[in-house]
Design a protein around this motif. Sequence first.
Motif, mmCIF file in Angstrom:
data_model
loop_
_atom_site.group_PDB
_atom_site.id
_atom_site.type_symbol
_atom_site.label_atom_id
_atom_site.label_comp_id
_atom_site.label_asym_id
_atom_site.label_seq_id
_atom_site.Cartn_x
_atom_site.Cartn_y
_atom_site.Cartn_z
ATOM 1 N N GLU A 1 -11.726 -41.339 21.906
ATOM 2 C CA GLU A 1 -12.565 -40.544 21.003
ATOM 3 C C GLU A 1 -14.038 -40.816 21.272
ATOM 4 N N ARG A 2 -14.379 -42.078 21.461
ATOM 5 C CA ARG A 2 -15.771 -42.451 21.737
ATOM 6 C C ARG A 2 -16.253 -41.831 23.035
ATOM 7 N N LEU A 3 -15.417 -41.881 24.060
ATOM 8 C CA LEU A 3 -15.798 -41.333 25.359
ATOM 9 C C LEU A 3 -15.954 -39.814 25.313
ATOM 10 N N ALA A 4 -15.242 -39.178 24.385
ATOM 11 C CA ALA A 4 -15.220 -37.709 24.356
ATOM 12 C C ALA A 4 -16.264 -37.092 23.447
ATOM 13 N N ARG A 5 -16.799 -37.844 22.472
ATOM 14 C CA ARG A 5 -17.594 -37.155 21.453
ATOM 15 C C ARG A 5 -19.039 -36.878 21.839
ATOM 16 N N GLY A 6 -19.515 -37.388 22.965
ATOM 17 C CA GLY A 6 -20.794 -36.935 23.503
ATOM 18 C C GLY A 6 -21.968 -37.869 23.335
ATOM 19 N N LEU B 1 -22.240 -41.112 24.061
ATOM 20 C CA LEU B 1 -22.411 -41.929 25.262
ATOM 21 C C LEU B 1 -22.984 -41.095 26.400
ATOM 22 N N GLU B 2 -22.490 -39.884 26.541
ATOM 23 C CA GLU B 2 -22.984 -39.026 27.613
ATOM 24 C C GLU B 2 -24.455 -38.695 27.420
ATOM 25 N N ALA B 3 -24.878 -38.498 26.177
ATOM 26 C CA ALA B 3 -26.278 -38.177 25.912
ATOM 27 C C ALA B 3 -27.196 -39.332 26.287
ATOM 28 N N VAL B 4 -26.712 -40.551 26.099
ATOM 29 C CA VAL B 4 -27.535 -41.726 26.378
ATOM 30 C C VAL B 4 -27.401 -42.176 27.826
ATOM 31 N N LEU B 5 -26.178 -42.188 28.342
ATOM 32 C CA LEU B 5 -25.896 -42.804 29.636
ATOM 33 C C LEU B 5 -25.752 -41.803 30.769
ATOM 34 N N GLY B 6 -25.424 -40.563 30.447
ATOM 35 C CA GLY B 6 -25.190 -39.559 31.476
ATOM 36 C C GLY B 6 -23.704 -39.372 31.743
ATOM 37 N N GLY B 7 -23.352 -38.176 32.178
ATOM 38 C CA GLY B 7 -21.950 -37.829 32.366
ATOM 39 C C GLY B 7 -21.262 -38.649 33.431
ATOM 40 N N ARG B 8 -21.950 -38.952 34.536
ATOM 41 C CA ARG B 8 -21.324 -39.726 35.613
ATOM 42 C C ARG B 8 -20.995 -41.138 35.142
ATOM 43 N N VAL B 9 -21.890 -41.735 34.377
ATOM 44 C CA VAL B 9 -21.624 -43.081 33.872
ATOM 45 C C VAL B 9 -20.414 -43.075 32.946
ATOM 46 N N VAL B 10 -20.327 -42.088 32.075
ATOM 47 C CA VAL B 10 -19.194 -42.007 31.150
ATOM 48 C C VAL B 10 -17.893 -41.821 31.923
ATOM 49 N N GLU B 11 -17.922 -41.020 32.987
ATOM 50 C CA GLU B 11 -16.713 -40.831 33.785
ATOM 51 C C GLU B 11 -16.281 -42.137 34.449
ATOM 52 N N ARG B 12 -17.235 -42.910 34.929
ATOM 53 C CA ARG B 12 -16.895 -44.202 35.536
ATOM 54 C C ARG B 12 -16.378 -45.179 34.483
ATOM 55 N N LEU B 13 -16.924 -45.127 33.276
ATOM 56 C CA LEU B 13 -16.388 -45.955 32.195
ATOM 57 C C LEU B 13 -14.944 -45.569 31.891
ATOM 58 N N ARG B 14 -14.670 -44.261 31.899
ATOM 59 C CA ARG B 14 -13.307 -43.792 31.641
ATOM 60 C C ARG B 14 -12.362 -44.331 32.726
ATOM 61 N N ALA C 1 -10.000 -58.092 30.633
ATOM 62 C CA ALA C 1 -11.293 -58.595 30.156
ATOM 63 C C ALA C 1 -12.400 -57.583 30.414
ATOM 64 N N ARG C 2 -12.359 -56.957 31.580
ATOM 65 C CA ARG C 2 -13.355 -55.917 31.880
ATOM 66 C C ARG C 2 -13.197 -54.746 30.916
ATOM 67 N N GLY C 3 -11.947 -54.434 30.561
ATOM 68 C CA GLY C 3 -11.715 -53.397 29.560
ATOM 69 C C GLY C 3 -12.304 -53.763 28.213
ATOM 70 N N TRP C 4 -12.176 -55.035 27.810
ATOM 71 C CA TRP C 4 -12.792 -55.470 26.543
ATOM 72 C C TRP C 4 -14.307 -55.361 26.608
ATOM 73 N N ALA C 5 -14.885 -55.599 27.781
ATOM 74 C CA ALA C 5 -16.334 -55.416 27.923
ATOM 75 C C ALA C 5 -16.719 -53.952 27.758
ATOM 76 N N VAL C 6 -15.876 -53.047 28.250
ATOM 77 C CA VAL C 6 -16.112 -51.617 28.046
ATOM 78 C C VAL C 6 -16.072 -51.279 26.559
ATOM 79 N N VAL C 7 -15.081 -51.823 25.851
ATOM 80 C CA VAL C 7 -14.969 -51.571 24.413
ATOM 81 C C VAL C 7 -16.242 -52.013 23.701
ATOM 82 N N TRP C 8 -16.680 -53.239 23.966
ATOM 83 C CA TRP C 8 -17.839 -53.791 23.239
ATOM 84 C C TRP C 8 -19.120 -53.026 23.590
ATOM 85 N N GLY C 9 -19.391 -52.884 24.881
ATOM 86 C CA GLY C 9 -20.641 -52.234 25.273
ATOM 87 C C GLY C 9 -20.716 -50.794 24.824
ATOM 88 N N SER C 10 -19.623 -50.051 24.957
ATOM 89 C CA SER C 10 -19.642 -48.643 24.559
ATOM 90 C C SER C 10 -19.759 -48.490 23.053
#
Length: 307
Positions: free
Chosen positions: A163-168, A170-183, A270-279
């Motif tokens: 839901e966080r990755l889809a609602r926009g 993150l994309e507004a702040v980080l850019g679409g390519r960054v969000v895709e790499r996070l996904r 652990a890297r996934g948990w870092a994604v959770v926290w940072g995002s």
Amino acid sequence: MADAPAPELHVDAALVSRLIETQHPDLAGPVEFVANGWDNAMYRLEAPGAVFGVRLPRRRVAVPLIEHELAWLPTLAGRLPVPVPAPVRAGRPAPELGYDAPWSVVPWFDGVHAADRSPAERVELAPALAAFVDAMHVPAPAGAPRNPYRGVPLAERDASMRERLARGRLEAVLGGRVVERLRETWEDALAAPPWAGAPCWLHGDLHPGNLVLGVPGGLAAVIDFGDLTAGDPATDPATAWLSFDAAGRAEFVRELERRRPVDAATWRRARGWAVVWGSAVVDVLDDSGDGPIARLGRSAIEQVLAG
């Protein structure tokens, strides 16, 4: 910290002074505001002959977290290699003073937050932080607190993460390519084999804002055990991305693996948990926050994508 959610409980220095005077009068002394964290407020208390911190919930969600610290941290503190704020006094809810929540008096640690240093400057913390994680991660008793947001299988965080990755935001702040790499990184973490061992004790929120550096340096204390829980030991090693750059991360990994076996699946989670926290931080604070937690959120995303 300036970048924290709005408070639900009113806390100020006058209230803290009244709480101390009515419940712990032998500690009465000057009180000074220090900072607002995400869930709690911290005040400095100059008691006769000693200095303490006073930790009070500023949001309702923090009430059980304070209770967990009061119940468990005194027991855990004795076997950890780094000083921690085991409560020295317990504070009761005081509805007659307009404050209906538990609170605590804790040791005061002189120093600076690691959040005030760059990732490159934190490399010296890697050995001590690895030693802390190693000592912390022992099997927890059956009655240990459980946290629905920390230490659980990553699959239980998948719906909120998507839901966080889809609602926009993150994309507004980080850019679409960054969000895709996070996904993609999140998908890889989800695909890692889950933890099959006994639940381990976890700090639960091991980022630089909860690390105190001494003067001139070194890890002086690990603070804020509000998210103390039991579960997947991949949760705390997310600090490899939250706290360090590539060089510091490599040092932390080496030091932790020197003390205990850590398999590749654990590092993927652990890297996934870092994604959770940072995002989560970037999503909540978006581009309006330039305080330490906002900076840590953006840095965590950068480090996760760096590898």
